[in-house]
Motif scaffolding. Structure first.
Motif, mmCIF file in Angstrom:
data_model
loop_
_atom_site.group_PDB
_atom_site.id
_atom_site.type_symbol
_atom_site.label_atom_id
_atom_site.label_comp_id
_atom_site.label_asym_id
_atom_site.label_seq_id
_atom_site.Cartn_x
_atom_site.Cartn_y
_atom_site.Cartn_z
ATOM 1 N N ALA A 21 -16.049 -12.511 -3.873
ATOM 2 C CA ALA A 21 -16.138 -12.441 -6.015
ATOM 3 C C ALA A 21 -14.310 -11.877 -5.709
ATOM 4 O O ALA A 21 -14.291 -10.894 -5.340
ATOM 5 C CB ALA A 21 -16.629 -12.971 -6.898
ATOM 6 N N HIS A 22 -13.460 -12.304 -6.266
ATOM 7 C CA HIS A 22 -12.298 -11.978 -7.451
ATOM 8 C C HIS A 22 -12.970 -10.674 -7.866
ATOM 9 O O HIS A 22 -13.703 -10.470 -8.346
ATOM 10 C CB HIS A 22 -11.697 -12.133 -7.943
ATOM 11 N N VAL A 23 -12.727 -9.144 -8.146
ATOM 12 C CA VAL A 23 -12.848 -7.530 -8.512
ATOM 13 C C VAL A 23 -12.044 -7.111 -9.529
ATOM 14 O O VAL A 23 -10.931 -7.363 -8.580
ATOM 15 C CB VAL A 23 -13.501 -7.429 -7.481
ATOM 16 N N TYR A 24 -12.643 -6.969 -10.884
ATOM 17 C CA TYR A 24 -11.216 -6.285 -11.448
ATOM 18 C C TYR A 24 -12.374 -4.545 -10.936
ATOM 19 O O TYR A 24 -13.444 -4.735 -11.795
ATOM 20 C CB TYR A 24 -11.680 -6.664 -12.694
ATOM 21 N N LEU A 25 -11.491 -3.570 -10.245
ATOM 22 C CA LEU A 25 -11.981 -2.554 -10.312
ATOM 23 C C LEU A 25 -11.157 -1.671 -11.976
ATOM 24 O O LEU A 25 -9.729 -1.335 -11.190
ATOM 25 C CB LEU A 25 -11.949 -2.294 -8.921
ATOM 26 N N ASP A 26 -11.699 -0.907 -11.866
ATOM 27 C CA ASP A 26 -11.126 0.068 -13.059
ATOM 28 C C ASP A 26 -12.393 1.744 -12.772
ATOM 29 O O ASP A 26 -13.512 1.668 -12.981
ATOM 30 C CB ASP A 26 -11.487 -0.257 -14.718
ATOM 31 N N LEU A 27 -11.679 2.475 -12.062
ATOM 32 C CA LEU A 27 -11.381 3.620 -12.155
ATOM 33 C C LEU A 27 -11.383 4.716 -13.059
ATOM 34 O O LEU A 27 -10.027 5.502 -13.309
ATOM 35 C CB LEU A 27 -11.141 3.998 -10.255
ATOM 36 N N ARG A 28 -12.485 5.506 -13.123
ATOM 37 C CA ARG A 28 -11.869 7.020 -13.843
ATOM 38 C C ARG A 28 -12.503 8.501 -12.787
ATOM 39 O O ARG A 28 -13.071 8.272 -12.129
ATOM 40 C CB ARG A 28 -12.285 7.226 -14.648
ATOM 41 N N VAL A 29 -11.634 9.438 -13.164
ATOM 42 C CA VAL A 29 -11.664 10.485 -12.651
ATOM 43 C C VAL A 29 -13.040 12.055 -13.265
ATOM 44 O O VAL A 29 -12.069 11.593 -14.790
ATOM 45 C CB VAL A 29 -11.025 10.893 -11.491
ATOM 46 N N ARG A 30 -14.089 12.168 -13.145
ATOM 47 C CA ARG A 30 -14.613 12.877 -14.127
ATOM 48 C C ARG A 30 -15.505 14.420 -12.963
ATOM 49 O O ARG A 30 -15.238 14.084 -11.921
ATOM 50 C CB ARG A 30 -15.769 12.103 -14.434
ATOM 51 N N VAL A 31 -14.881 15.248 -14.085
ATOM 52 C CA VAL A 31 -15.139 16.210 -13.992
ATOM 53 C C VAL A 31 -16.977 16.971 -13.550
ATOM 54 O O VAL A 31 -17.470 17.132 -15.039
ATOM 55 C CB VAL A 31 -14.229 18.043 -14.450
ATOM 56 N N GLU A 32 -18.308 16.792 -13.190
ATOM 57 C CA GLU A 32 -18.673 18.219 -12.877
ATOM 58 C C GLU A 32 -18.686 19.097 -12.653
ATOM 59 O O GLU A 32 -19.271 19.230 -11.196
ATOM 60 C CB GLU A 32 -20.185 16.718 -12.308
ATOM 61 N N LEU A 82 -12.837 -16.627 -2.070
ATOM 62 C CA LEU A 82 -13.266 -16.235 -3.424
ATOM 63 C C LEU A 82 -13.543 -16.030 -4.515
ATOM 64 O O LEU A 82 -12.822 -16.899 -5.042
ATOM 65 C CB LEU A 82 -12.372 -15.017 -3.760
ATOM 66 N N GLY A 83 -14.569 -16.658 -5.486
ATOM 67 C CA GLY A 83 -15.599 -17.527 -6.298
ATOM 68 C C GLY A 83 -15.880 -16.631 -7.224
ATOM 69 O O GLY A 83 -16.546 -15.726 -7.261
ATOM 70 N N GLY A 84 -14.884 -16.974 -8.534
ATOM 71 C CA GLY A 84 -15.573 -15.953 -9.468
ATOM 72 C C GLY A 84 -14.576 -14.295 -9.691
ATOM 73 O O GLY A 84 -13.962 -14.454 -9.377
ATOM 74 N N LEU A 85 -15.329 -14.098 -10.704
ATOM 75 C CA LEU A 85 -14.534 -12.615 -11.341
ATOM 76 C C LEU A 85 -15.873 -11.720 -10.938
ATOM 77 O O LEU A 85 -16.827 -12.379 -12.467
ATOM 78 C CB LEU A 85 -13.637 -12.574 -12.170
ATOM 79 N N ASP A 90 -7.489 -0.660 -2.271
ATOM 80 C CA ASP A 90 -7.833 -0.582 -1.175
ATOM 81 C C ASP A 90 -9.512 -0.801 -1.316
ATOM 82 O O ASP A 90 -10.343 -1.649 -0.558
ATOM 83 C CB ASP A 90 -7.628 0.595 0.259
ATOM 84 N N ALA A 91 -10.084 0.167 -2.284
ATOM 85 C CA ALA A 91 -11.362 0.052 -2.730
ATOM 86 C C ALA A 91 -12.324 -1.305 -3.516
ATOM 87 O O ALA A 91 -12.595 -2.103 -3.010
ATOM 88 C CB ALA A 91 -11.899 0.718 -3.221
ATOM 89 N N ARG A 92 -11.072 -2.417 -3.934
ATOM 90 C CA ARG A 92 -10.859 -3.486 -4.198
ATOM 91 C C ARG A 92 -11.063 -4.794 -3.541
ATOM 92 O O ARG A 92 -12.056 -5.478 -3.169
ATOM 93 C CB ARG A 92 -10.013 -3.820 -5.435
ATOM 94 N N LYS A 93 -10.458 -4.345 -2.219
ATOM 95 C CA LYS A 93 -10.055 -5.083 -1.246
ATOM 96 C C LYS A 93 -11.126 -5.035 -0.184
ATOM 97 O O LYS A 93 -11.945 -6.388 0.223
ATOM 98 C CB LYS A 93 -8.803 -5.413 -0.354
ATOM 99 N N VAL A 125 -14.357 -4.281 -1.116
ATOM 100 C CA VAL A 125 -15.487 -4.913 -1.970
ATOM 101 C C VAL A 125 -15.426 -6.254 -2.456
ATOM 102 O O VAL A 125 -16.071 -6.885 -2.580
ATOM 103 C CB VAL A 125 -15.765 -4.258 -3.617
ATOM 104 N N GLN A 126 -14.268 -7.121 -2.575
ATOM 105 C CA GLN A 126 -14.043 -8.378 -2.646
ATOM 106 C C GLN A 126 -14.609 -9.133 -1.382
ATOM 107 O O GLN A 126 -16.088 -10.037 -1.555
ATOM 108 C CB GLN A 126 -12.641 -8.530 -2.966
ATOM 109 N N ARG A 127 -14.510 -8.208 0.012
ATOM 110 C CA ARG A 127 -14.822 -9.157 0.995
ATOM 111 C C ARG A 127 -16.728 -8.723 0.643
ATOM 112 O O ARG A 127 -17.410 -9.816 1.300
ATOM 113 C CB ARG A 127 -14.502 -8.010 2.266
ATOM 114 N N LEU A 128 -16.940 -7.819 0.845
ATOM 115 C CA LEU A 128 -18.741 -7.849 0.817
ATOM 116 C C LEU A 128 -18.348 -8.341 -0.633
ATOM 117 O O LEU A 128 -20.086 -9.518 -0.581
ATOM 118 C CB LEU A 128 -19.282 -6.020 -0.343
#
Length: 314
Positions: free
Chosen positions: A287-298, A241-244, A276-279, A281-284
């Motif tokens: 590259a290395h991935v920093y993943l920040d998840l938030r949960v919101r109500v709509e 994996l290359g970059g971020l 699990d999502a980060r793994k 997404v990195q394959r996709l």
């Protein structure tokens, strides 16, 4: 001097009830994970393009949401997406699965789809998926029954999961398409943007990990997709994996109680979804991935046209 070989190209839509394996088939045809897959019905919400290019021709396959009795704005949207795709293509692949009982039957849901396809009037294949799950002796009566219901151009039994019959299906589809040059560039695989694929990969993990009632009220929007550090550092081996890439995404639900379930005790469920999502997404992205998840109500987003539009279903 031998005559030049015929080159064909065109579009084919994958149509059928929820959970018959349309997305699994699209992935098998393209050889890549373009559409997310889950045992829960109505996983696919939008049309997804997968392009297969060979020397003899090109087929643009369109995966569609499962057609079902639509209740609510989101369900009506998904059914309309599928039926509109059937109207716009050269060929329709109508997917079914063998019934659980030995006695073949055309379910009311499949009969309703056939009625709509009859009105649309496009050449249609009957594609019987999951043939690895039943004895072959059950297939002939099923084929005979469906041929009495609709004038199918071809009948192709397959197992998308096992990739059995998938290559034959591709060549059969290609043989029914019009002569012509490629519609898309040879190296094009899908029209899905990376941001859209990332959102789907995250939603796939929500489908995988959360309770039955949660996934249907969930949508994912990628808020930040920062590629400024994506380029691999000098000397990085090509197989690493290359970059971020820094990604921030929002998981939308309709009620506070659903938000609490996705976050989980001490944030453990959200952490599991993110890991699990980060793994994936990195394959996709390679590259290395920093993943920040938030949960919101709509509130009631799936029931309101403005809610659908806000979350990308317009």
């Amino acid at each position: 001097m031998a005559p030049p070989k015929t080159h064909r190209s065109g579009f084919a839509a994958l149509i059928g009830r929820p959970n018959v394996g349309k997305s699994t088939l699209l992935n098998a045809l393209t050889g890549e994970k373009i559409a997310i897959v889950s045992p829960k019905p109505q996983t696919t919400r939008n049309r997804i393009l997968g392009v297969v290019t060979r020397p003899e021709g090109q087929v643009a396959f369109i995966d569609t949401p499962g057609i079902h009795q639509a209740k609510g704005e989101l369900n009506r949207y998904m059914v309309e997406v599928a039926l509109q795709a059937a109207e716009e293509v050269d060929l329709v692949l109508f997917l079914i699965e063998p019934p659980a009982s030995e006695k073949p039957e055309v379910s009311p849901g499949n009969r309703a789809i056939l009625d709509r396809l009859q009105k649309i009037g496009k050449p249609t294949f009957l594609v019987i998926n999951k043939i690895d799950s039943v004895p072959k002796s059950q297939l002939l009566p099923l084929i005979d029954l469906y041929r009495q219901e609709f004038p199918f151009a071809e009948v192709v039994p397959i197992s998308a999961r096992e990739k059995d019959g998938v290559e034959r299906l591709f060549h059969t589809v290609l043989g029914h398409l019009p002569e012509g040059e490629n519609v898309f560039d040879e190296d094009m695989l899908t029209d899905q943007q990376e941001r859209a694929l990332v959102a789907e990969y995250i939603r796939e993990q929500v489908l995988r990990h959360c309770r039955q009632e949660i996934p249907y009220s969930t949508a994912v929007v990628v808020d930040i997709f920062d590629e400024s550090e994506r380029e691999p550092r000098p000397g990085t081996p090509p197989n690493q994996l290359g970059g971020l890439i820094r990604i921030a995404a929002s998981i939308f639900v309709e009620r506070d109680s659903q938000k609490a379930i996705i976050i989980g005790k001490q944030g453990q469920m959200l952490k599991t979804i993110g890991t699990d999502a980060r793994k994936s997404v990195q394959r996709l992205l390679g590259a290395h991935v920093y993943l920040d998840l938030r949960v919101r109500v709509e509130p009631r987003w799936s029931e309101r046209p403005e809610g659908l539009k806000k979350l990308g279903y317009d």
